[in-house]
Design a protein around this motif. Structure first.
Motif, mmCIF file in Angstrom:
data_model
loop_
_atom_site.group_PDB
_atom_site.id
_atom_site.type_symbol
_atom_site.label_atom_id
_atom_site.label_comp_id
_atom_site.label_asym_id
_atom_site.label_seq_id
_atom_site.Cartn_x
_atom_site.Cartn_y
_atom_site.Cartn_z
ATOM 1 N N UNK A 30 85.667 33.369 49.324
ATOM 2 C CA UNK A 30 84.818 34.564 49.255
ATOM 3 C C UNK A 30 83.427 34.243 49.778
ATOM 4 N N UNK A 31 82.891 35.139 50.599
ATOM 5 C CA UNK A 31 81.529 34.984 51.106
ATOM 6 C C UNK A 31 80.558 35.323 49.986
ATOM 7 N N UNK A 48 81.649 26.364 50.018
ATOM 8 C CA UNK A 48 80.524 25.636 50.599
ATOM 9 C C UNK A 48 79.412 25.396 49.575
ATOM 10 N N UNK A 49 79.331 26.260 48.561
ATOM 11 C CA UNK A 49 78.344 26.095 47.491
ATOM 12 C C UNK A 49 78.834 25.176 46.380
ATOM 13 N N UNK A 50 80.156 25.004 46.258
ATOM 14 C CA UNK A 50 80.709 24.147 45.210
ATOM 15 C C UNK A 50 80.103 22.752 45.296
ATOM 16 N N UNK A 60 68.537 23.870 46.613
ATOM 17 C CA UNK A 60 69.830 23.231 46.431
ATOM 18 C C UNK A 60 70.197 22.412 47.661
ATOM 19 N N UNK A 61 70.877 21.291 47.440
ATOM 20 C CA UNK A 61 71.426 20.487 48.527
ATOM 21 C C UNK A 61 72.939 20.644 48.469
ATOM 22 N N UNK A 62 73.518 21.146 49.572
ATOM 23 C CA UNK A 62 74.957 21.329 49.655
ATOM 24 C C UNK A 62 75.649 20.000 49.923
ATOM 25 N N UNK A 63 76.959 19.975 49.727
ATOM 26 C CA UNK A 63 77.740 18.759 49.979
ATOM 27 C C UNK A 63 77.601 18.286 51.422
ATOM 28 N N UNK A 64 77.406 19.224 52.367
ATOM 29 C CA UNK A 64 77.291 18.843 53.775
ATOM 30 C C UNK A 64 75.898 18.329 54.135
ATOM 31 N N UNK A 65 74.975 18.300 53.145
ATOM 32 C CA UNK A 65 73.627 17.785 53.355
ATOM 33 C C UNK A 65 72.580 18.837 53.634
#
Length: 77
Positions: A30-31, A48-50, A60-65
């Motif tokens: 879900x977007x 992507x937010x998980x 916030x820092x996402x898993x992808x940096x």
């Protein structure tokens, strides 16, 4: 995140068009964020937010940096 008018993603300011705070009914694909900056558009899913880490108030820092900062307009009366 809630009520943000803008989001800064890796130093680029985007105006939010759609924003949903993930909850128990939100699926991974879900977007939860749609935003634009000029001709550039971006959308992010719950997946992507998980696992995002809070690194400050509204930041916030996402898993992808990528680093996201949510901003709201201030109204002075």
């Amino acid at each position: 995140m809630k009520g943000a008018d803008f989001v800064v993603i890796d130093g680029v300011v985007f105006e939010t068009g759609y924003l949903r705070v993930p909850d128990e009914f939100t699926m991974a694909d879900d977007v939860v964020l749609e935003a634009h900056s000029g001709d550039n558009e971006i959308d992010l899913t719950r997946a992507e937010f998980e696992g995002a880490q809070g690194v400050g108030e509204g930041v916030y820092r996402l898993k992808n940096g990528s680093v996201l900062r949510f901003l709201a307009c201030a109204v002075i009366h």
